[in-house]
Motif scaffolding. Structure first.
Motif, PDB file in Angstrom:
ATOM      1  N   THR A 277     -16.679 -10.620  55.694  1.00 13.68           N
ATOM      2  CA  THR A 277     -17.293 -12.000  56.262  1.00 13.68           C
ATOM      3  C   THR A 277     -16.477 -13.135  55.425  1.00 13.68           C
ATOM      4  N   LYS A 278     -16.545 -14.070  56.007  1.00 14.63           N
ATOM      5  CA  LYS A 278     -15.913 -15.605  55.862  1.00 14.63           C
ATOM      6  C   LYS A 278     -16.828 -15.918  54.372  1.00 14.63           C
ATOM      7  N   GLU A 279     -18.222 -15.545  54.588  1.00 13.80           N
ATOM      8  CA  GLU A 279     -18.963 -15.891  53.681  1.00 13.80           C
ATOM      9  C   GLU A 279     -18.731 -15.183  52.334  1.00 13.80           C
ATOM     10  N   GLN A 280     -18.301 -14.062  52.483  1.00  9.41           N
ATOM     11  CA  GLN A 280     -18.204 -13.216  51.253  1.00  9.41           C
ATOM     12  C   GLN A 280     -16.799 -13.542  50.507  1.00  9.41           C
ATOM     13  N   ARG A 281     -15.839 -14.057  51.290  1.00  6.63           N
ATOM     14  CA  ARG A 281     -14.622 -14.516  51.069  1.00  6.63           C
ATOM     15  C   ARG A 281     -14.608 -16.063  50.296  1.00  6.63           C
ATOM     16  N   ASP A 282     -15.535 -16.608  50.908  1.00  3.11           N
ATOM     17  CA  ASP A 282     -15.771 -18.207  50.279  1.00  3.11           C
ATOM     18  C   ASP A 282     -16.512 -17.935  48.931  1.00  3.11           C
ATOM     19  N   LYS A 283     -17.373 -17.157  48.555  1.00  2.00           N
ATOM     20  CA  LYS A 283     -17.957 -16.815  47.447  1.00  2.00           C
ATOM     21  C   LYS A 283     -17.102 -16.390  46.511  1.00  2.00           C
TER      22      LYS A 283
ATOM     23  N   GLU B 126     -14.772 -19.505  45.514  1.00  2.00           N
ATOM     24  CA  GLU B 126     -15.526 -20.709  45.068  1.00  2.00           C
ATOM     25  C   GLU B 126     -16.180 -20.332  43.749  1.00  2.00           C
ATOM     26  N   LYS B 127     -17.090 -19.246  44.149  1.00  2.00           N
ATOM     27  CA  LYS B 127     -18.140 -18.960  42.681  1.00  2.00           C
ATOM     28  C   LYS B 127     -17.416 -18.110  41.718  1.00  2.00           C
TER      29      LYS B 127
END
Length: 62
Positions: free
Chosen positions: A24-30, A33-34
């Motif tokens: 998912t895009k959310e997992q990539r962003d995490k 970014e984090k």
């Protein structure tokens, strides 16, 4: 999540391409970014370069 990469000669150097696919895009962003995944990848490549240079230097010394 999938990972992969390629090593290709480029003159006297080697081009390394690393890829990670996230579900998912959310997992990539995490990860970016984090977890600072891009910086961690750069540090890994820097450590690899230092290791290779040291290995070559030791080999040249005989």
């Amino acid at each position: 999540m999938g990972t992969g990469g390629t090593f290709e000669p480029e003159g006297t150097a080697t081009r390394i391409e690393m890829r990670t696919l996230f579900p998912t895009k959310e997992q990539r962003d995490k990860a970016v970014e984090k977890d600072h995944a891009i910086e961690a990848g750069r540090q890994t490549l820097s450590n690899l370069a230092a290791y290779v240079m040291e290995t070559v230097r030791k080999g040249a010394e005989g």
